[in-house]
Design an enzyme around this catalytic site. Structure first.
Site, mmCIF file in Angstrom:
data_model
loop_
_atom_site.group_PDB
_atom_site.id
_atom_site.type_symbol
_atom_site.label_atom_id
_atom_site.label_comp_id
_atom_site.label_asym_id
_atom_site.label_seq_id
_atom_site.Cartn_x
_atom_site.Cartn_y
_atom_site.Cartn_z
ATOM 1 N N TYR A 40 -9.757 7.586 31.452
ATOM 2 C CA TYR A 40 -10.544 6.349 31.454
ATOM 3 C C TYR A 40 -9.869 5.289 32.333
ATOM 4 O O TYR A 40 -8.659 5.069 32.233
ATOM 5 C CB TYR A 40 -10.680 5.843 30.022
ATOM 6 C CG TYR A 40 -11.711 4.774 29.834
ATOM 7 C CD1 TYR A 40 -13.059 5.089 29.727
ATOM 8 C CD2 TYR A 40 -11.341 3.439 29.747
ATOM 9 C CE1 TYR A 40 -14.016 4.103 29.545
ATOM 10 C CE2 TYR A 40 -12.293 2.437 29.559
ATOM 11 C CZ TYR A 40 -13.625 2.787 29.453
ATOM 12 O OH TYR A 40 -14.569 1.806 29.276
ATOM 13 N N SER A 90 -14.173 9.803 31.000
ATOM 14 C CA SER A 90 -13.195 10.576 30.218
ATOM 15 C C SER A 90 -12.504 9.684 29.202
ATOM 16 O O SER A 90 -11.290 9.489 29.234
ATOM 17 C CB SER A 90 -12.157 11.204 31.148
ATOM 18 O OG SER A 90 -12.741 12.252 31.839
ATOM 19 N N CYS A 112 -29.725 29.360 29.743
ATOM 20 C CA CYS A 112 -31.061 29.266 29.153
ATOM 21 C C CYS A 112 -30.906 29.098 27.655
ATOM 22 O O CYS A 112 -30.496 30.043 26.973
ATOM 23 C CB CYS A 112 -31.846 30.551 29.413
ATOM 24 S SG CYS A 112 -33.184 30.328 30.565
ATOM 25 N N GLN A 121 -9.520 25.178 27.057
ATOM 26 C CA GLN A 121 -10.810 24.476 26.915
ATOM 27 C C GLN A 121 -11.804 25.406 26.228
ATOM 28 O O GLN A 121 -11.405 26.173 25.361
ATOM 29 C CB GLN A 121 -11.318 23.969 28.274
ATOM 30 C CG GLN A 121 -10.542 22.751 28.766
ATOM 31 C CD GLN A 121 -10.898 21.462 28.015
ATOM 32 O OE1 GLN A 121 -11.548 21.478 26.982
ATOM 33 N NE2 GLN A 121 -10.413 20.332 28.520
HETATM 34 P P1 NAD Z 1 -14.114 13.863 34.532
HETATM 35 O O1 NAD Z 1 -12.754 13.385 34.251
HETATM 36 O O2 NAD Z 1 -14.352 14.944 35.507
HETATM 37 O O3 NAD Z 1 -15.026 12.608 34.989
HETATM 38 C C1 NAD Z 1 -14.964 11.325 34.393
HETATM 39 C C2 NAD Z 1 -15.508 10.321 35.385
HETATM 40 O O4 NAD Z 1 -15.509 9.033 34.776
HETATM 41 C C3 NAD Z 1 -14.694 10.213 36.660
HETATM 42 O O5 NAD Z 1 -15.551 10.413 37.762
HETATM 43 C C4 NAD Z 1 -14.101 8.813 36.604
HETATM 44 O O6 NAD Z 1 -13.980 8.240 37.887
HETATM 45 C C5 NAD Z 1 -15.096 8.087 35.759
HETATM 46 N N1 NAD Z 1 -14.559 6.924 35.017
HETATM 47 C C6 NAD Z 1 -13.432 6.861 34.270
HETATM 48 N N2 NAD Z 1 -13.329 5.682 33.679
HETATM 49 C C7 NAD Z 1 -14.405 4.963 34.043
HETATM 50 C C8 NAD Z 1 -14.871 3.683 33.716
HETATM 51 N N3 NAD Z 1 -14.215 2.885 32.867
HETATM 52 N N4 NAD Z 1 -16.039 3.259 34.262
HETATM 53 C C9 NAD Z 1 -16.739 4.051 35.120
HETATM 54 N N5 NAD Z 1 -16.322 5.279 35.469
HETATM 55 C C10 NAD Z 1 -15.185 5.745 34.907
HETATM 56 O O7 NAD Z 1 -14.727 14.264 33.100
HETATM 57 P P2 NAD Z 1 -16.003 15.150 32.759
HETATM 58 O O8 NAD Z 1 -15.662 16.602 32.834
HETATM 59 O O9 NAD Z 1 -17.191 14.657 33.507
HETATM 60 O O10 NAD Z 1 -16.179 14.814 31.204
HETATM 61 C C11 NAD Z 1 -16.473 13.497 30.807
HETATM 62 C C12 NAD Z 1 -16.291 13.323 29.318
HETATM 63 O O11 NAD Z 1 -17.292 14.080 28.639
HETATM 64 C C13 NAD Z 1 -14.951 13.845 28.801
HETATM 65 O O12 NAD Z 1 -14.452 12.968 27.821
HETATM 66 C C14 NAD Z 1 -15.285 15.157 28.198
HETATM 67 O O13 NAD Z 1 -14.408 15.543 27.151
HETATM 68 C C15 NAD Z 1 -16.669 14.901 27.663
HETATM 69 N N6 NAD Z 1 -17.434 16.146 27.566
HETATM 70 C C16 NAD Z 1 -18.585 16.149 26.923
HETATM 71 C C17 NAD Z 1 -19.317 17.320 26.830
HETATM 72 C C18 NAD Z 1 -20.587 17.361 26.132
HETATM 73 O O14 NAD Z 1 -21.023 18.411 25.756
HETATM 74 N N7 NAD Z 1 -21.251 16.256 25.973
HETATM 75 C C19 NAD Z 1 -18.891 18.490 27.391
HETATM 76 C C20 NAD Z 1 -17.706 18.440 28.071
HETATM 77 C C21 NAD Z 1 -17.005 17.272 28.185
#
Ligand code: NAD
Length: 555
Positions: free
Chosen positions: A264, A256, A401, A123
Site C-alpha cells: 500500500y 495491496s 468457467c 499462494q
Molecule cells: P498488486 O500489488 O499487484 O497491485 C496493487 C496495486 O495497487 C499496484 O498497482 C499499486 O501501485 C496500487 N496501489 C498501492 N497503494 C495504492 C494507493 N494507496 N492508491 C492507489 N493505488 C495504490 O496486487 P494485486 O495482485 O492486484 O492484489 C491486490 C489486492 O487484492 C491484494 O491485497 C490481494 O491480496 C488482494 N486479492 C484479492 C483477491 C480476490 O479474490 N478478491 C484475489 C487475490 C488478491
C-alpha cells in the site's frame, strides 16, 4: 545448478512416461512461463513461488520425467522429498506448502523459517502449479460485479459508476469486469506504469479527478460502459469525490492493503519517492501508509452512509483499518458474504481447463462445448460471449468457467471424451483456484460471516484435499497462505484428462466430491441456498449434520 528457465512443452510429444505426468510438468512450466519474477521462481502475489529454489525445481522436473504410472511424487514446500509406490488411480503428485502449526503461524516466524530455507509461500495457485496468468482472474471479478448488479441495480451496472483502485496483478480484472457488466469504472492507481501495462483494458486515462468524473458521468448518462484510469492515490480520490459532493454508485478497492510496507502506497510521494522512503525509513513509510489507509477507509464509510454500495474486495483493507483505529471498519461487508456465497452454496466456483497442446483451436472447441452443454446458464453464456475477445492468451490457452456441482463433472467428462476421440490435439488439464466453495478457510474472506459462526473452522479444506486424493485427482495440494500466513488454509487439485476410461472414473469421483463438499460445508453452516440445493443434489448427508434437523436420531 543454474537458473536456466524452463521451456514450455506443447504439442503431442511426451517427455514423461505418461500424459498424467506430462500434464503436470506442463502445468508447472506454464505457471513459471506466466510468472511475475521467474528468475526468483516468484509467480504472483509478491511472494508466491512455484518451487523452493532452482535445485528443487530441476529435481521436480527430473522426478516428473521418471515418474511411473503407479508412483506418487511428494513435494514439501516446493522441494521434492520422496517418490512412493501407490496405485495407478492415486494422485501422481502430492503437495504441502507453507503449513505451520497454528501457534507458529505468524508472518514473522514464517519469514524466519523461509529464510532458513525450510519452507516457501505457495499462494493459491503458484505452489500447486495451476496458475494461468491473467486468464484466471477476470471471471471471478466479473461474477462479483454481476452479483452486485443483481443485488442492488436490477441486474446490470448500466448507468452506474464504480469507484475502485489498484491495477495490479489481480486488480486489473476490475476494468473488464465492470465494463462486461455494462458499468463505468473509475480506477485509480498511484503507479502510471501499471496503468500503461493494463492499456488493453482501459478506455481513457484522465488528466485529473475533475476530468475523470466528468467523463464517468457522461458515459453513465449515456448508459455506456467506460473504463477511466487516473494516476492518483485511492484515499485522495475517495475524499476528493466527497469534497465535491459527488458519489459513485459502488465503491471498492484492490490496492495491496494487506501489506502496509511492501504494497500500500501512502498519500504524498510518487511511486519512486515512496520506494525510496520504504528503503530509507520503513517505520516512517508504514506510519504514513497506515494514516492514508485510515483516511481511505473513513471516506469509504462516509460513502456507505450516503447510500453507496461499498464492499471490501479481499485485500484485508478492513483489518488494517481497524488496527489503524477505524473502529467501524467492519461495517463494510466483505465480497464473499455480500456476493459470492450464493454461488459457493451450490458448488459454483472457478473451474478452469488448460489446453496442454498449446493450441488456441482446442480452447475454441472447449468454449463451444461449454456453450452447448450449458445453454440455459445465462451468466455463463454472457461470459463466453465476451471472454474470447477480451482475455489475452498467456502461456497455454486456458479458460476459466464458473460451473457448479453437477456441471463440473459433466464438462470434465465431455472434455475427456473429446481427448479420447482425438477432437483436441492433446490432453487437457482441469483445475481450479483455492478460492472455491469447499477448499478454503479464510475468516475475513471465503468463510467470513458463516451463519453458524464457523468462519474459523479449518477442517473443510483438509477434508476437501483428502477427497481429492480419494477420488484420484492427479495433483492435490494443501497450503497455508493468502496475504498473511496464519490467516487461512486451502486446498488445490488438478486432473489431467488423458482420454482414458480410468480418467472417466476419476472425474466422476473428483468432480462430484470437490464442489460437493463445498455444498455440504455451506449447508451444514445453515446457508439457505445450500440447504435447498442439497435436497435435489443427490449428495448424501446425515440429517444430524444439518442445522434444522427434522427429528433427533433419524436420517
Ligand atoms: P498488486 O500489488 O499487484 O497491485 C496493487 C496495486 O495497487 C499496484 O498497482 C499499486 O501501485 C496500487 N496501489 C498501492 N497503494 C495504492 C494507493 N494507496 N492508491 C492507489 N493505488 C495504490 O496486487 P494485486 O495482485 O492486484 O492484489 C491486490 C489486492 O487484492 C491484494 O491485497 C490481494 O491480496 C488482494 N486479492 C484479492 C483477491 C480476490 O479474490 N478478491 C484475489 C487475490 C488478491
Amino acid at each position: 545448478m543454474t537458473t536456466t528457465r524452463l521451456g514450455l512443452g506443447r504439442g503431442s510429444a511426451l517427455r514423461c512416461r505418461g500424459w498424467r505426468q506430462e500434464g503436470i510438468l506442463r502445468m508447472l512450466e506454464n505457471t513459471l512461463a506466466n510468472a511475475e519474477r521467474p528468475e526468483d521462481l516468484v509467480v504472483y502475489g509478491g511472494v508466491g513461488k512455484a518451487a523452493r529454489d532452482w535445485p528443487s525445481l530441476h529435481a521436480i522436473v527430473a522426478a516428473l520425467r521418471e515418474l511411473g504410472d503407479e508412483d506418487t511424487l511428494i513435494v514439501q514446500s516446493g522441494r521434492p522429498v520422496a517418490v512412493f509406490r501407490t496405485f495407478s488411480h492415486a494422485p501422481r503428485v502430492l503437495v504441502a506448502n507453507a503449513n505451520l502449526v497454528p501457534r507458529a503461524a505468524t508472518p514473522e516466524r514464517f519469514a524466519e523459517l523461509r529464510d532458513a530455507g525450510l519452507t516457501m509461500h505457495g499462494q493459491y495457485t503458484a505452489g500447486c502449479w495451476a496458475y494461468i496468468g491473467g486468464q484466471g482472474i477476470v471471471q471471478g471479478t466479473y461474477e462479483t460485479f454481476g452479483a452486485c448488479a443483481r443485488e442492488s441495480f436490477g441486474g446490470s451496472l448500466a448507468g452506474r459508476i464504480v469507484l475502485t483502485a489498484g491495477l495490479g496483478g489481480m486488480g486489473q480484472a476490475q476494468a473488464p469486469a465492470v465494463s462486461m457488466n455494462r458499468g463505468v469504472a473509475l480506477i485509480c492507481d498511484v503507479d502510471p506504469a501499471k496503468i500503461q501495462r493494463r492499456a488493453h483494458y482501459i478506455d481513457v486515462v484522465a488528466a485529473d479527478l475533475d476530468d475523470a468524473w466528468r467523463r464517468c458521468r457522461a458515459a453513465a448518462e449515456r448508459r455506456e460502459p467506460l473504463v477511466v484510469a487516473l494516476v492518483a492515490n485511492a484515499a485522495d480520490v475517495a475524499e476528493g469525490l466527497l469534497d465535491r459532493g459527488v458519489l459513485p454508485d459502488v465503491a471498492t478497492d484492490q490496492t495491496s492493503a494487506h501489506d502496509l510496507l511492501g504494497g500500500y502506497v501512502p498519500s504524498g510521494p510518487d511511486v519512486a519517492a515512496a520506494a525510496e522512503l520504504r528503503t530509507r525509513d520503513p517505520g516512517e513509510y508504514r506510519r504514513r501508509a497506515t494514516q492514508t489507509l485510515a483516511r481511505h477507509v473513513r471516506a469509504l464509510l462516509h460513502m456507505q452512509e450516503r447510500g453507496v454500495v461499498v464492499f471490501e474486495y479481499g485485500n484485508d483493507l478492513r483489518r488494517a483499518a481497524l488496527e489503524a483505529g477505524v473502529a467501524d471498519a467492519f461495517a463494510i461487508p466483505g465480497f464473499v458474504p455480500a456476493y459470492v456465497r450464493p454461488s459457493f452454496a451450490v458448488g459454483r466456483g472457478p473451474f478452469r481447463w488448460v489446453c496442454l497442446s498449446g493450441e488456441v483451436t482446442d480452447r475454441d472447441l472447449l468454449d463451444d462445448t461449454a456453450r452447448r452443454l450449458f445453454a440455459d446458464d445465462d451468466r455463463l453464456q454472457r461470459w463466453l460471449a465476451e471472454a474470447p475477445a477480451r482475455i489475452p492468451t498467456e502461456g497455454l490457452p486456458a479458460r476459466i468457467c464458473w460451473l457448479g456441482h453437477g456441471a463440473r463433472a459433466r464438462m470434465a467428462l465431455e472434455i475427456n471424451r473429446l481427448v479420447r476421440d482425438g477432437a483436441v490435439c492433446a490432453p487437457v488439464a482441469i483445475t481450479r483456484d483455492h478460492l472455491d466453495a469447499g477448499s478454503c478457510c479464510y475468516p475475513t474472506r471465503e468463510t467470513e460471516g458463516m451463519p453458524d459462526g464457523s468462519d474459523e473452522i479449518a477442517d473443510w479444506p483438509y477434508l476437501n484435499a483428502m477427497l481429492g486424493v480419494a477420488g484420484g485427482a492427479d495433483l492435490v495440494a494443501i497450503h497455508q497462505n493468502a496475504g498473511i500466513i496464519g490467516g487461512s488454509c486451502s486446498a488445490g487439485m488438478t486432473v489431467i484428462c488423458d482420454g482414458s476410461a480410468l480418467t472417466d472414473e476419476r472425474i466422476i469421483r473428483c468432480f462430484e466430491a470437490d464442489p460437493g463438499i463445498g455444498v455440504v460445508r455451506h449447508a451444514t453452516a445453515g446457508v439457505p441456498q445450500a440447504i435447498d440445493y442439497l435436497a435435489r443434489s443427490g449428495i448424501r448427508v446425515p440429517s444430524v449434520a444439518l442445522p434444522h434437523r427434522p427429528e433427533e436420531g433419524t436420517e
